[in-house]
Design an enzyme around this catalytic site. Structure first.
Site, mmCIF file in Angstrom:
data_model
loop_
_atom_site.group_PDB
_atom_site.id
_atom_site.type_symbol
_atom_site.label_atom_id
_atom_site.label_comp_id
_atom_site.label_asym_id
_atom_site.label_seq_id
_atom_site.Cartn_x
_atom_site.Cartn_y
_atom_site.Cartn_z
ATOM 1 N N ASP A 12 0.855 -1.195 0.000
ATOM 2 C CA ASP A 12 0.000 0.000 0.000
ATOM 3 C C ASP A 12 0.891 1.246 0.000
ATOM 4 O O ASP A 12 1.758 1.396 0.857
ATOM 5 C CB ASP A 12 -0.891 -0.021 1.253
ATOM 6 C CG ASP A 12 -1.962 1.055 1.232
ATOM 7 O OD1 ASP A 12 -3.121 0.742 1.517
ATOM 8 O OD2 ASP A 12 -1.630 2.225 0.947
ATOM 9 N N GLU A 108 -2.862 0.025 -4.060
ATOM 10 C CA GLU A 108 -2.851 -1.090 -3.120
ATOM 11 C C GLU A 108 -3.080 -2.415 -3.845
ATOM 12 O O GLU A 108 -3.918 -2.487 -4.727
ATOM 13 C CB GLU A 108 -4.018 -0.809 -2.174
ATOM 14 C CG GLU A 108 -4.141 -1.614 -0.977
ATOM 15 C CD GLU A 108 -5.468 -1.260 -0.280
ATOM 16 O OE1 GLU A 108 -5.868 -2.066 0.547
ATOM 17 O OE2 GLU A 108 -6.090 -0.221 -0.581
HETATM 18 N N1 DCP Z 1 -8.706 8.248 -1.379
HETATM 19 C C1 DCP Z 1 -9.782 9.087 -1.608
HETATM 20 N N2 DCP Z 1 -10.806 9.174 -0.727
HETATM 21 C C2 DCP Z 1 -10.782 8.421 0.410
HETATM 22 C C3 DCP Z 1 -9.705 7.556 0.659
HETATM 23 C C4 DCP Z 1 -8.666 7.500 -0.260
HETATM 24 O O1 DCP Z 1 -9.800 9.762 -2.628
HETATM 25 N N3 DCP Z 1 -11.786 8.522 1.279
HETATM 26 C C5 DCP Z 1 -7.607 8.209 -2.358
HETATM 27 C C6 DCP Z 1 -6.510 9.141 -1.956
HETATM 28 C C7 DCP Z 1 -5.432 8.270 -1.421
HETATM 29 C C8 DCP Z 1 -5.642 6.988 -2.189
HETATM 30 O O2 DCP Z 1 -7.047 6.915 -2.440
HETATM 31 O O3 DCP Z 1 -4.146 8.816 -1.615
HETATM 32 C C9 DCP Z 1 -5.171 5.751 -1.441
HETATM 33 O O4 DCP Z 1 -5.927 5.578 -0.265
HETATM 34 P P1 DCP Z 1 -5.292 5.044 1.074
HETATM 35 O O5 DCP Z 1 -6.419 4.706 1.971
HETATM 36 O O6 DCP Z 1 -4.266 3.988 0.799
HETATM 37 O O7 DCP Z 1 -4.586 6.310 1.705
HETATM 38 P P2 DCP Z 1 -3.190 6.937 1.409
HETATM 39 O O8 DCP Z 1 -2.392 6.152 0.443
HETATM 40 O O9 DCP Z 1 -3.380 8.367 1.022
HETATM 41 O O10 DCP Z 1 -2.511 6.938 2.829
HETATM 42 P P3 DCP Z 1 -1.873 5.710 3.641
HETATM 43 O O11 DCP Z 1 -0.424 6.068 3.808
HETATM 44 O O12 DCP Z 1 -2.595 5.705 4.950
HETATM 45 O O13 DCP Z 1 -2.095 4.477 2.838
HETATM 46 MG MG MG Z 2 -2.191 4.074 0.670
#
Ligand code: DCP
Ligand code: MG
Length: 360
Positions: A12, A108
């Protein structure tokens, strides 16, 4: 597969959208950043950099609230095409190490590395190699979890974010799950977590005290699922998604048609049907293609790609009519018309059904 221990990696990306922005715009590095909608409107945060998370800024939070929590927060608009491109490159890296890849979203995926494609030796070393390749080739960090099933691998990848690598071997699974807060269990959302806490279930060990029957009585079908999860029983295979490349619909007429106005009416109907089909799969795409088959069975197709992801019949029809206006059907009878949408950004995956965000 039942007696052979599988080797599963869950990868991820860290603060995915925000990390890509910080990579591409050095002035954003080290800064509290939210990628998403403007705090002036009704926008929401898609994701926040780790600097912003210290202030409590989170995905799906309203941008206005995020700004209250973190007054120096910088907002940028998402650039989906760039994220999609990075995602493709990440998958290409995965595919060097295994053919069994199950993407869950743009950032992911589960990898089954039981078959060691490169002969690296251990799943941990494969995970290290993947992280390194992502770092060196894409300038981004990922977190990985390594275990013998999907559920544990996924929890493991989240354990030491960002830039983490956590291995939970078979001998550690039991104690790991017993100590795990119940909200971390697969399938336990906020509501279920509250309910469990009401029953005095706070960690895996508490959950384990309940019989399968009791759990099913309290939580229905999910109860059975929780019963097995907390025992590390997760045989779900890593399933490479057959992500469809295009979704289309077409209609052959009982009698061939000549009138362009009739064809337009038909295109309208096709777009409406296509919209329904897409919403069932929560798909959005950027490329609309029309197909026109003539009575002599020759056919033409015309495509147009929009700047935005679309899925509504009105949006599709606008492109269809533009394409149709340029398609010469003069004097020809038409036996079939079709409309399809491709170039998908799985709406499911990007979770940005919020219209404020989709408009950029
Ligand atoms: N995303 C989104 N809306 C959400 C959750 C996520 O648009 N409610 C998008 C933005 C994130 C991407 O999907 O960058 C990936 O989601 P993740 O849950 O893996 O979150 P991140 O990669 O940003 O952070 P982490 O380091 O916790 O994985
Ligand atoms: Mg992520």
């Amino acid at each position: 597969m039942s007696d052979v221990k599988r080797k599963i990696i869950h990868v991820d990306m860290d603060a995915f959208y925000a990390s890509v922005e910080q990579r591409d715009f050095p002035e954003l590095r080290g800064k509290a950043l939210a990628v998403g909608g403007s705090p002036d409107g009704r926008g929401v945060v898609a994701t926040a950099s780790y600097e912003a998370r210290k202030f409590g800024v989170r995905s799906a939070m309203s941008s206005r609230v995020a700004l209250q929590l973190c007054p120096h927060l910088i907002f940028t608009r998402p650039r989906f095409d760039v994220y999609k491109d990075v995602s493709t490159k990440i998958r290409a890296i995965f595919s060097r190490y295994t053919d069994l890849i199950e993407p869950l979203s743009l950032d992911e995926a589960y990898l089954d590395v039981t078959v060691d494609k490169q002969g690296i030796g251990s799943a941990i070393d494969i995970a290290k190699a993947i992280k390194l390749a992502i770092q060196e080739e894409l300038g981004l960090t990922a977190s990985a979890g390594v275990s013998t099933n999907k559920f544990i691998a996924k929890i493991a990848s989240d354990f030491n974010k960002p830039d983490g690598l956590t291995f939970i071997g078979p001998s550690k699974i039991t104690s790991f799950l017993e100590q795990l807060p119940i909200e971390k269990f697969f399938g336990v959302g906020k509501v279920t977590a509250q309910k469990m806490k009401g029953y005095g279930i706070h960690i895996g060990l508490d959950l384990k005290q309940l019989s399968e029957h009791e759990l099913m009585r309290k939580f229905g079908k999910s109860g059975k699922f929780f019963y097995h999860m907390v025992r590390g029983d997760d045989n779900r295979p890593v399933k490479p998604n057959r992500i469809s490349k295009s979704i289309g619909i077409e209609d052959t007429f009982a009698t061939d048609i000549l009138e362009r106005s009739e064809m337009i009416t038909e295109f309208r109907l096709l777009c409406e049907k296509l919209e329904k089909r897409l919403s069932g799969k929560s798909k959005e795409g950027r490329t609309v293609t029309i197909k026109i088959k003539f009575s002599d069975f020759t056919q033409i197709t015309r495509s147009k790609t929009s700047t935005y992801y679309i899925s509504s019949s009105d949006d599709m029809l606008a492109l269809v009519l533009e394409l149709f206006a340029k398609a010469d059907t003069e004097e020809k009878r038409v036996r079939l018309l079709g409309v399809s949408l491709s170039n998908f950004y799985d709406a499911d995956l990007e979770k940005l059904s919020n219209p404020q965000l989709r408009l950029f």
